[in-house]
Structures are given as C-alpha cells and as structure tokens.
Write a protein that holds these residues in place. Structure first.
Motif, short mmCIF file in Angstrom:
data_model
loop_
_atom_site.label_atom_id
_atom_site.label_comp_id
_atom_site.label_asym_id
_atom_site.label_seq_id
_atom_site.Cartn_x
_atom_site.Cartn_y
_atom_site.Cartn_z
N ALA A 127 0.82 -1.22 0.00
CA ALA A 127 0.00 0.00 0.00
C ALA A 127 0.84 1.26 0.00
O ALA A 127 0.38 2.32 -0.42
N ILE A 128 2.09 1.16 0.47
CA ILE A 128 2.98 2.32 0.47
C ILE A 128 4.11 2.15 -0.56
O ILE A 128 5.12 2.84 -0.52
N GLY A 129 3.91 1.20 -1.50
CA GLY A 129 4.84 1.05 -2.61
C GLY A 129 6.13 0.32 -2.27
O GLY A 129 7.14 0.52 -2.96
N LEU A 130 6.12 -0.53 -1.26
CA LEU A 130 7.33 -1.23 -0.84
C LEU A 130 7.09 -2.73 -0.76
O LEU A 130 5.95 -3.20 -0.87
N ASP A 131 8.16 -3.48 -0.55
CA ASP A 131 8.06 -4.91 -0.25
C ASP A 131 9.22 -5.27 0.68
O ASP A 131 10.07 -4.43 0.98
N ARG A 132 9.26 -6.51 1.12
CA ARG A 132 10.26 -6.92 2.11
C ARG A 132 11.70 -6.81 1.60
O ARG A 132 12.63 -6.70 2.40
N SER A 133 11.89 -6.85 0.30
CA SER A 133 13.25 -6.83 -0.24
C SER A 133 13.97 -5.50 -0.02
O SER A 133 15.20 -5.45 -0.10
N VAL A 134 13.22 -4.43 0.25
CA VAL A 134 13.86 -3.11 0.38
C VAL A 134 13.79 -2.56 1.80
O VAL A 134 14.18 -1.42 2.03
N ILE A 135 13.29 -3.35 2.75
CA ILE A 135 13.17 -2.86 4.12
C ILE A 135 14.16 -3.59 5.03
O ILE A 135 14.73 -4.62 4.65
N HIS A 136 14.34 -3.04 6.19
CA HIS A 136 15.09 -3.70 7.27
C HIS A 136 14.06 -4.09 8.32
O HIS A 136 13.36 -3.23 8.86
N LEU A 137 13.95 -5.38 8.61
CA LEU A 137 12.90 -5.88 9.50
C LEU A 137 13.53 -6.47 10.76
O LEU A 137 14.43 -7.31 10.69
N ALA A 138 13.04 -6.02 11.92
CA ALA A 138 13.61 -6.46 13.19
C ALA A 138 12.52 -6.50 14.25
O ALA A 138 11.42 -5.97 14.06
N SER A 139 12.84 -7.10 15.37
CA SER A 139 11.92 -7.13 16.52
C SER A 139 12.69 -6.78 17.78
O SER A 139 13.90 -7.01 17.88
N LEU A 140 11.97 -6.21 18.75
CA LEU A 140 12.61 -5.88 20.03
C LEU A 140 13.23 -7.13 20.64
O LEU A 140 14.39 -7.13 21.07
#
Length: 241
Positions: A127-140
C-alpha cells in the motif's frame, strides 16, 4: 605542710574550673583543628580497593551487532526456548520496521511476520509502494517467551539495544508496530498514542518514525485498519526509494 597542700589542690581545682567555664575542656595547641571533619576510615584488611564497573563497548557496525545479538549469552532471550529470529535487511534501508516479538507462527517458520499476520503486513507494505526486499525488519525481542509475557526490566534492556540497532542500520524512516513496541521506543507518559511522523532518538541521532497497530491486532479488529492506513499515508511519499 598538710594545709599548704590542700590550699594548692584547691587552687588547681579553681584554675581548671575557670578554663572549663571558658569552654576549654581538652588539651589545645597553637594550630587550628577542624573538629567537625569526619574521622578517616580504616581499610578493611584483605578487601580489594573499590573500582568502577566495567561496561563493555557497544558494537560499532551492523555486522558486529548482529553477531552480538546472535551469540551474546547475557541477552534476555537466552532464557527462553527456540532459536532466535535475527533481523533481516541491510544498512540505509528505505524503511526499517520494528515489531515487539515473534508470534508462535513466526517461531515455527523461522521468520518475523509469518502466516496470516505476515500476509497482512505484506499488503501494508504494498500500500505504500514497498516490499520486504527493500526494508530492514527487526523485533525488540528475537525470541518468544513462554506465554508471550516479558518483564519491564527486559523491555528496557531491549529498547536500549534497539536504539543501538537503529543507529547502526541507519534507515531513512522507521515504522513501529504494536503497542508494546511503541511504549518501549516512543513513550508518551500516558498520553494518546503518537500520530504521524515523530522523532525517534537513537544512539547516533534522530530518525523520523511512524507508529501503528500490529497486524495481529488488525486481524481481530478490522475497524482499526482505517486508523492504520492514516498512519501509513505519512510514509507513502517519504518511504519511496
């Protein structure tokens, strides 16, 4: 002779009484003395001298931070079962997404935001023009504690750890998912949850952040999707590569 000694003793008593009335009740000298100074303490025999606690240096690169996250035995997740789920994505990502902790489905899949919550998260990114390939994903937290409950002390520990993580990852924008993540990283002192872009202070400076609902909540409360969409709209233009 006896009378003379008695007179001299009386004279000495009178002399001492005079000085006592004058406030001199002990031996005095020519040099001033600080009578209010605390008495020096004697060192305890055999006890080592006190030293300041040694604080280990924080990792200085994202690579060393991920190694530290995976192997340091002092991290709170070491008390819980299951292999840790480490962050994915490189430095200077368009968007860094932070959630609170892996769900049970995530632990089974070995990745964050799996199953139905993951499918909804992917839709949010599209919805904001992104996908997982271009983000940095982490958890506390990199693992899930029994019952999904964490101590306040552990939450404070991982919040500080995340500030280091964000500083080393250097994302352009930050998206925080879930109430627990928001309270740990963007405390509001009991006020309403933050809306729109907010400044997130980390070890290396400030990055704009947006906070919204976790996908797991949206699955059970669809009415919250409208508010989530309003939060994501502030990222549409800012988060494009």
């Amino acid at each position: 002779m006896r009378g003379l000694l008695q007179d001299e003793a009386a004279l000495a008593d009178a002399y001492m009484a005079w000085w006592t009335l004058a406030g001199v009740d002990c031996a005095i000298g020519e040099s001033p003395t600080d009578w209010l100074r605390p008495a020096p303490t004697k060192p305890v025999s055999g006890a080592p001298p006190a030293t300041a606690p040694v604080i280990a240096d924080k990792p200085r690169t994202l690579e060393s931070f991920l190694t530290f996250l995976a192997s340091d035995p002092a991290q709170p997740e070491r008390r819980w079962p299951g292999a840790p789920i480490l962050p994915v994505g490189g430095e200077q990502a368009t968007l860094m997404v932070v959630t609170d902790l892996p769900d049970a489905a995530d632990m089974e899949a070995g990745q964050l935001l799996a199953d139905r919550a993951g499918a909804l998260f992917d839709a949010m990114l599209r919805a904001i023009g992104l996908d997982r390939s271009v983000i940095h994903l982490a958890s506390l937290f990199t693992a899930r504690p029994p019952g999904g409950m964490v101590d306040a002390a552990d939450l404070a520990t991982v919040a500080d750890r995340m500030r280091t993580h964000v500083a080393l990852a250097r994302p352009r924008r930050l998206l925080l998912l879930g109430d627990r993540t928001i309270r740990a990283l963007l405390p509001t002192d009991g006020a309403a949850p933050p809306e729109g872009l907010r400044d997130f202070n980390h070890d290396g400076g400030i990055v704009p952040a947006v906070a919204t609902f976790h996908p797991r909540l949206l699955l059970t409360q669809p009415a919250a999707k409208a508010e989530c969409w309003r939060a994501l709209q502030s990222l549409i233009e800012e988060a494009r590569p």
